[in-house]
Write a protein that holds these residues in place. Structure first.
Motif, mmCIF file in Angstrom:
data_model
loop_
_atom_site.group_PDB
_atom_site.id
_atom_site.type_symbol
_atom_site.label_atom_id
_atom_site.label_comp_id
_atom_site.label_asym_id
_atom_site.label_seq_id
_atom_site.Cartn_x
_atom_site.Cartn_y
_atom_site.Cartn_z
ATOM 1 N N GLY A 46 -102.295 -17.006 10.871
ATOM 2 C CA GLY A 46 -102.014 -18.362 11.330
ATOM 3 C C GLY A 46 -101.658 -18.416 12.804
ATOM 4 N N GLY A 47 -102.279 -17.558 13.600
ATOM 5 C CA GLY A 47 -101.989 -17.535 15.035
ATOM 6 C C GLY A 47 -100.802 -16.676 15.407
ATOM 7 N N ALA A 48 -100.084 -16.132 14.438
ATOM 8 C CA ALA A 48 -98.925 -15.284 14.738
ATOM 9 C C ALA A 48 -99.382 -13.870 15.106
ATOM 10 N N HIS A 96 -106.012 -8.894 9.986
ATOM 11 C CA HIS A 96 -105.497 -8.633 8.649
ATOM 12 C C HIS A 96 -104.697 -7.324 8.657
ATOM 13 N N PRO A 97 -103.520 -7.347 9.312
ATOM 14 C CA PRO A 97 -102.730 -6.124 9.405
ATOM 15 C C PRO A 97 -102.234 -5.686 8.035
ATOM 16 N N VAL A 98 -101.977 -4.395 7.911
ATOM 17 C CA VAL A 98 -101.487 -3.797 6.674
ATOM 18 C C VAL A 98 -100.038 -3.376 6.880
ATOM 19 N N LEU A 99 -99.151 -3.807 5.943
ATOM 20 C CA LEU A 99 -97.731 -3.474 6.002
ATOM 21 C C LEU A 99 -97.431 -2.415 4.948
ATOM 22 N N THR A 100 -96.538 -1.507 5.273
ATOM 23 C CA THR A 100 -96.143 -0.447 4.344
ATOM 24 C C THR A 100 -94.672 -0.604 3.998
ATOM 25 N N ALA A 101 -94.364 -0.582 2.712
ATOM 26 C CA ALA A 101 -92.984 -0.674 2.228
ATOM 27 C C ALA A 101 -92.732 0.471 1.256
ATOM 28 N N TRP A 102 -91.449 0.840 1.136
ATOM 29 C CA TRP A 102 -91.057 1.908 0.208
ATOM 30 C C TRP A 102 -90.097 1.326 -0.833
ATOM 31 N N LEU A 103 -90.479 1.464 -2.121
ATOM 32 C CA LEU A 103 -89.692 0.895 -3.212
ATOM 33 C C LEU A 103 -89.161 2.013 -4.110
ATOM 34 N N PRO A 104 -87.948 1.806 -4.657
ATOM 35 C CA PRO A 104 -87.468 2.764 -5.661
ATOM 36 C C PRO A 104 -88.420 2.770 -6.854
ATOM 37 N N THR A 107 -91.980 -12.287 6.186
ATOM 38 C CA THR A 107 -91.107 -13.084 7.053
ATOM 39 C C THR A 107 -90.606 -12.220 8.206
ATOM 40 N N ALA A 108 -90.267 -12.931 9.302
ATOM 41 C CA ALA A 108 -89.702 -12.266 10.482
ATOM 42 C C ALA A 108 -88.947 -13.297 11.292
ATOM 43 N N ASP A 109 -88.053 -12.843 12.167
ATOM 44 C CA ASP A 109 -87.230 -13.764 12.948
ATOM 45 C C ASP A 109 -88.067 -14.630 13.872
ATOM 46 N N TRP A 110 -89.169 -14.101 14.398
ATOM 47 C CA TRP A 110 -89.963 -14.869 15.364
ATOM 48 C C TRP A 110 -91.069 -15.711 14.714
ATOM 49 N N LEU A 111 -91.194 -15.596 13.374
ATOM 50 C CA LEU A 111 -92.207 -16.375 12.666
ATOM 51 C C LEU A 111 -91.614 -17.710 12.219
ATOM 52 N N SER A 112 -92.362 -18.787 12.467
ATOM 53 C CA SER A 112 -91.885 -20.120 12.049
ATOM 54 C C SER A 112 -92.007 -20.320 10.544
#
Length: 317
Positions: A281-283, A210-218, A234-239
């Motif tokens: 999902g295995g990614a 369960h990785p945690v992603l960090t984003a910066w928003l205005p 989403t990512a280029d290598w994700l189906s």
């Protein structure tokens, strides 16, 4: 008590006087005899004085030999010469005594004996002069060795100081990570960093499922996002897109890291948003890898992509 040399000399002179009485008589009877008894006595006394002087010289040589005994290891070959000179003096003294005995029988042998004695004394003095010169050279060599040893000690101390300085410099250039994890960003070679600026970012070892992603928003976009709202990764290598939810929403606007990509060119103030992926999902999401992020505004059912929304794996400065 043993008789002294002077006592022996007095006894020898008395014997010479007693033995010289017949010679005086013979001298009166023989008109061809040249030296008188007084002359012989005077020459014998002169010879005694010379022998005494030789004894004094021999005593001095013996004293010098005793002094040089303590320096045999340093003098080496010089000591051998001194020993030869001492033996030569002893031999000369024996020759002188033999010459004195011969003088009692005849005056002719005295001249040759004195000449030999003078030669021996000259050789002894020359040997002593050479020994003194050798001692001076040895002392000079020892002085130079002490100076060279001092110079070597100074060089060793200087090298030790330089080594310590190099060790301290190397220790100051070593950075120790405060946490275990993966390095996701480092400063480039040649960069000039302000005091307190991050040199590297480390993705801490957290729950990989369960990785945690960090984003910066205005700030204006962050107002439309609420906690526990859904998100899509989403990512280029994700189906297919990965489901997620907003687990942390910043309470104040900060200066965002320059490595975070947004759709605004001059983003000076931004709010941090953390999204936790519910199911990979295995990614695999490698730490520090940029990904696309779509957030669902508050009150909407489907996620949308807010302006400047992009994310990367979690990192710590």
């Amino acid at each position: 008590a043993r008789p002294s040399r002077h006592d022996k000399g007095d006894e020898a002179r008395q014997r010479d006087r007693s033995s010289s009485a017949p010679s005086r008589a013979r001298a009166r009877r023989s008109p061809t005899a040249r030296p008188s008894p007084r002359e012989l006595q005077a020459k014998i006394a002169e010879l005694d004085r010379r022998i005494a002087a030789l004894d004094v010289q021999l005593t001095k040589v013996r004293q010098a030999d005793r002094m040089l005994t303590t320096k045999r290891r340093e003098v080496g070959s010089k000591l051998a010469r001194a020993e030869n000179a001492r033996r030569s003096l002893i031999a000369k003294r024996a020759q002188a005594r033999a010459a004195r005995a011969e003088l009692t029988a005849g005056l002719a042998a005295m001249t040759d004996g004195l000449r030999r004695i003078d030669e021996g004394i000259a050789k002894a003095e020359d040997g002593l002069a050479k020994i003194d010169e050798g001692i001076d050279k040895i002392r000079e060599a020892r002085r130079k060795l002490r100076h060279a040893r001092e110079q070597a000690r100074i060089a060793v101390d200087s090298a030790t100081v330089r080594r310590r300085q190099a060790t301290l410099t190397r220790e100051r250039t070593t950075l120790v990570a405060p946490v275990s994890g993966h390095v996701t960003h480092t400063a480039d070679v040649g960069d000039v960093l302000s005091p307190g600026a991050p040199v590297a970012r480390i993705s801490a070892d957290v729950d990989r499922d369960h990785p945690v992603l960090t984003a910066w928003l205005p700030p204006q976009q962050a107002e439309a996002v609420c906690r526990n709202t859904t998100a899509s990764v989403t990512a280029d290598w994700l189906s297919s897109a990965l489901p997620g939810r907003v687990t942390l929403l910043g309470t104040r606007a900060e200066y965002p890291p320059t490595s975070q990509a947004t759709d605004e060119v001059h983003l000076l103030r931004a709010v941090a948003v953390e999204v936790t992926v519910d199911d990979l999902g295995g990614a695999v999401l490698p730490p520090g890898t940029p990904v696309g992020l779509r957030l669902t505004p508050c009150g909407e059912a489907t996620p949308t992509t807010p302006s400047g929304a992009s994310a990367s794996a979690p990192s710590k400065r």
